[in-house]
Design an enzyme around this catalytic site. Structure first.
Site, PDB file in Angstrom:
ATOM      1  N   ARG A   8       0.855  -1.184   0.000  1.00 43.27           N
ATOM      2  CA  ARG A   8       0.000   0.000   0.000  1.00 43.27           C
ATOM      3  C   ARG A   8       0.889   1.230   0.000  1.00 43.27           C
ATOM      4  O   ARG A   8       2.081   1.157   0.296  1.00 43.27           O
ATOM      5  CB  ARG A   8      -0.923   0.014   1.218  1.00 43.27           C
ATOM      6  CG  ARG A   8      -0.208   0.192   2.562  1.00 43.27           C
ATOM      7  CD  ARG A   8      -1.207   0.110   3.695  1.00 43.27           C
ATOM      8  NE  ARG A   8      -0.583   0.200   4.999  1.00 43.27           N
ATOM      9  CZ  ARG A   8      -0.393   1.332   5.684  1.00 43.27           C
ATOM     10  NH1 ARG A   8      -0.759   2.491   5.140  1.00 43.27           N
ATOM     11  NH2 ARG A   8       0.160   1.325   6.876  1.00 43.27           N
ATOM     12  N   HIS A 189       5.488   6.552  -2.327  1.00 41.23           N
ATOM     13  CA  HIS A 189       6.469   5.923  -3.215  1.00 41.23           C
ATOM     14  C   HIS A 189       7.651   5.334  -2.444  1.00 41.23           C
ATOM     15  O   HIS A 189       8.764   5.221  -2.978  1.00 41.23           O
ATOM     16  CB  HIS A 189       6.986   6.925  -4.260  1.00 41.23           C
ATOM     17  CG  HIS A 189       5.921   7.695  -4.963  1.00 41.23           C
ATOM     18  ND1 HIS A 189       4.816   7.082  -5.533  1.00 41.23           N
ATOM     19  CD2 HIS A 189       5.767   9.035  -5.162  1.00 41.23           C
ATOM     20  CE1 HIS A 189       4.029   8.006  -6.067  1.00 41.23           C
ATOM     21  NE2 HIS A 189       4.584   9.192  -5.849  1.00 41.23           N
ATOM     22  N   ARG A 190       7.405   4.968  -1.180  1.00 39.28           N
ATOM     23  CA  ARG A 190       8.446   4.381  -0.312  1.00 39.28           C
ATOM     24  C   ARG A 190       9.551   5.376   0.037  1.00 39.28           C
ATOM     25  O   ARG A 190      10.631   4.990   0.476  1.00 39.28           O
ATOM     26  CB  ARG A 190       9.054   3.119  -0.944  1.00 39.28           C
ATOM     27  CG  ARG A 190       8.061   1.972  -1.156  1.00 39.28           C
ATOM     28  CD  ARG A 190       7.447   1.528   0.182  1.00 39.28           C
ATOM     29  NE  ARG A 190       6.611   0.358   0.063  1.00 39.28           N
ATOM     30  CZ  ARG A 190       5.302   0.388  -0.157  1.00 39.28           C
ATOM     31  NH1 ARG A 190       4.689   1.552  -0.304  1.00 39.28           N
ATOM     32  NH2 ARG A 190       4.604  -0.720  -0.215  1.00 39.28           N
ATOM     33  N   LEU A 191       9.300   6.648  -0.147  1.00 36.94           N
ATOM     34  CA  LEU A 191      10.269   7.675   0.234  1.00 36.94           C
ATOM     35  C   LEU A 191       9.966   8.108   1.675  1.00 36.94           C
ATOM     36  O   LEU A 191       9.519   9.225   1.936  1.00 36.94           O
ATOM     37  CB  LEU A 191      10.202   8.855  -0.737  1.00 36.94           C
ATOM     38  CG  LEU A 191      10.513   8.513  -2.208  1.00 36.94           C
ATOM     39  CD1 LEU A 191      10.375   9.750  -3.077  1.00 36.94           C
ATOM     40  CD2 LEU A 191      11.923   7.923  -2.326  1.00 36.94           C
ATOM     41  N   HIS A 192      10.203   7.176   2.585  1.00 34.71           N
ATOM     42  CA  HIS A 192       9.883   7.396   3.990  1.00 34.71           C
ATOM     43  C   HIS A 192      10.831   8.426   4.610  1.00 34.71           C
ATOM     44  O   HIS A 192      11.936   8.672   4.117  1.00 34.71           O
ATOM     45  CB  HIS A 192       9.991   6.081   4.760  1.00 34.71           C
ATOM     46  CG  HIS A 192       9.306   4.925   4.106  1.00 34.71           C
ATOM     47  ND1 HIS A 192       7.974   4.958   3.751  1.00 34.71           N
ATOM     48  CD2 HIS A 192       9.779   3.704   3.722  1.00 34.71           C
ATOM     49  CE1 HIS A 192       7.643   3.803   3.191  1.00 34.71           C
ATOM     50  NE2 HIS A 192       8.719   3.030   3.159  1.00 34.71           N
TER      51      HIS A 192
END
Length: 212
Positions: A8, A189-192
């Site tokens: 997600r 976009h998984r750019l945590h």
């Protein structure tokens, strides 16, 4: 469905340097209060990781019972597996998984046993049922059947029906002196966003952003 297909997006918001408090404990308390206000189930639940004498890591869920500049506190049977591990290796890791807020907090530190006074003060504040359960359970020891545990509990309930439940000598707690705290906020976009506070020798905190 393939497990690799389960994913997600994290879209609840980012974390910037300007959002942080210079004191990680104050910032943790801010996030914890938001988790409580959001009515997350068990907001004080944390994974506690210890290592045995062979280097094998173990994890379990424990409830945080106090937080201050002195550290983070939890209670346990002193004969439990985690307590036995901490006798030989005081290094410990804590993890708070606040999934619904897309947040995590990871802590490393050293666990020190609480004083008898601190343990007694907390034990006497617990519901009587919890006090009896502490006596009934030989935590982490082999159990022949649940009925044996329930039978012991009922025996103790009758024994202390008209009086106070004393603090077991085998029951206590630990305070985790914090070496580092990492705050993780999920990002699109998984750019945590990840920031780590590291305790310096002068008592100050060094803050760095980490790559996701």
């Amino acid at each position: 469905m393939e497990l690799s297909d389960i994913r997600r997006e994290y879209i609840q918001g980012g974390l910037r340097r300007k959002d942080l408090n210079e004191d990680p404990i104050a910032f943790f308390e801010h996030w914890l209060q938001q988790a409580i206000d959001a009515k997350l189930p068990d907001p004080t639940a944390m994974t506690v990781a210890t290592v045995d004498q062979d280097g094998q890591p173990f994890q379990r869920i424990v409830l945080l019972k106090d937080v201050s500049n002195e550290g983070m506190v939890f209670y346990t049977n002193l004969g439990s597996r985690k307590a036995e591990h901490l006798k030989h290796n005081q290094r410990i890791s804590l993890h708070f998984p606040w999934h619904h807020l897309e947040r995590q907090v990871h802590i490393t530190g050293v666990a020190e046993k609480l004083t008898t006074t601190e343990v007694m003060k907390y034990f006497t504040s617990r519901p009587k049922e919890s006090q009896l359960a502490a006596w009934a359970s030989k935590q982490s020891q082999r159990l022949t059947a649940r009925s044996a545990l329930e039978g012991k509990y009922m025996e103790l309930k009758q024994k202390f029906a008209k009086g106070e439940v004393p603090v077991p000598t085998f029951w206590g707690g630990f305070r985790v002196k914090i070496n580092s705290m990492e705050f993780w906020q999920g990002g699109e976009h998984r750019l945590h966003d990840r920031f780590i506070y590291q305790n310096q020798t002068d008592g100050q905190w060094d803050i760095e952003r980490l790559s996701p």
